[in-house]
Scaffold this motif. Sequence first.
Motif, short mmCIF file in Angstrom:
data_model
loop_
_atom_site.label_atom_id
_atom_site.label_comp_id
_atom_site.label_asym_id
_atom_site.label_seq_id
_atom_site.Cartn_x
_atom_site.Cartn_y
_atom_site.Cartn_z
N TYR A 1 1.55 29.41 22.61
CA TYR A 1 0.19 29.19 23.09
C TYR A 1 -0.07 29.87 24.43
CZ TYR A 1 -0.89 26.06 19.26
OH TYR A 1 -1.13 25.54 18.00
N GLN B 1 -1.61 23.09 12.96
CA GLN B 1 -2.66 22.10 13.15
C GLN B 1 -3.06 22.03 14.62
OE1 GLN B 1 -2.00 18.26 11.30
NE2 GLN B 1 -0.65 19.15 9.74
N ASP B 2 -4.30 22.34 14.90
CA ASP B 2 -4.77 22.37 16.27
C ASP B 2 -4.62 21.03 16.98
OD1 ASP B 2 -5.40 24.97 15.89
OD2 ASP B 2 -7.57 24.75 16.02
N SER C 1 -2.60 20.85 20.41
CA SER C 1 -3.25 20.44 21.65
C SER C 1 -2.52 19.25 22.28
CB SER C 1 -4.71 20.07 21.39
OG SER C 1 -5.34 19.63 22.56
N PHE D 1 -8.07 25.52 22.83
CA PHE D 1 -8.58 24.54 21.87
C PHE D 1 -10.01 24.08 22.20
CE2 PHE D 1 -3.95 24.03 21.96
CZ PHE D 1 -3.66 24.23 20.63
N PHE E 1 -11.87 18.68 17.16
CA PHE E 1 -11.22 19.97 17.01
C PHE E 1 -11.68 20.67 15.75
CE2 PHE E 1 -8.52 17.39 19.62
CZ PHE E 1 -8.12 18.26 20.61
N SER F 1 -7.28 27.34 11.56
CA SER F 1 -5.88 27.41 11.95
C SER F 1 -5.68 28.51 12.99
CB SER F 1 -5.00 27.72 10.74
OG SER F 1 -5.20 29.06 10.32
N GLN F 2 -4.55 28.46 13.69
CA GLN F 2 -4.25 29.50 14.66
C GLN F 2 -4.02 30.84 13.97
OE1 GLN F 2 -4.60 29.26 17.83
NE2 GLN F 2 -5.19 27.12 17.61
#
Length: 250
Positions: free
Chosen positions: A37, A82-83, A87, A131, A195, A199-200
């Motif tokens: 991240y 999964q955000d 986070s 996020f 959120f 997905s990332q």
Amino acid sequence: MATLVALPPLPPQFKSIQHHLRTAQEHDKRDPVVAYYCRLYAVQTGMKIDSKTPECRTFLSKLMDQLEALKKYLGDNEAITQDIVGSAHLENYALKMFLYADNEDRAGRFHKNMIKSFYTASLLIDVITVFGELTEENMKHRKYARWKATYIHNCLKNGETPQAGPVGMDEEDGVTGSTLQPSPQPLPAIDPALFTTVSQGELCFAVREQLEVQIFPTPRSLVPATRLERQEQRHSHAPSDDFRKPSFGS
């Protein structure tokens, strides 16, 4: 540990993200999720600073290669897929570092590790913005941690004894000792509605698209949506995990 390609020299334009990248490198073995991240934040921020000059485009491309390698290495880790989990992972990690430094400070134990912990906590709170917008509490912790790191560093450098606790901090913004002392309890549950469901993988794909020659009249923004906007978002297709190497055509 994932095998990462070497980055070219940091362009002067990206000076503001050099410490975030250093934090990423320091966590490659310690906590790859944090490292991932930190790099994602660096890419997003770098894109906003300069995505057109050749040296910046090359640097961002290599940084994206590192992101791809880390994502592949982490596989199905929920903190990446999964955000909400990601986070919470970052917030807990940043708070852990903040609490360690704050406890050392209030006990009058001033040393380089606690200074670095304060500063690293502030950098990781920066990273949480991938996020969405920060909470008021996180903004206060970031401001305080950065101020404390600078204040104690300067005191030790000048041979002075720092004052423990939030002494001397401006109170005009409501940043006082009582508001800055975080509770040592676990973070409260996070509302999933705050959120996005993207997905990332899809976020990195969007970054890749912007690194390519500008083919869209209005390129997609890399700035994450606000929490209210995230609540209103509805996606008509499943997130894509496809990564493409940027093509810098003529």
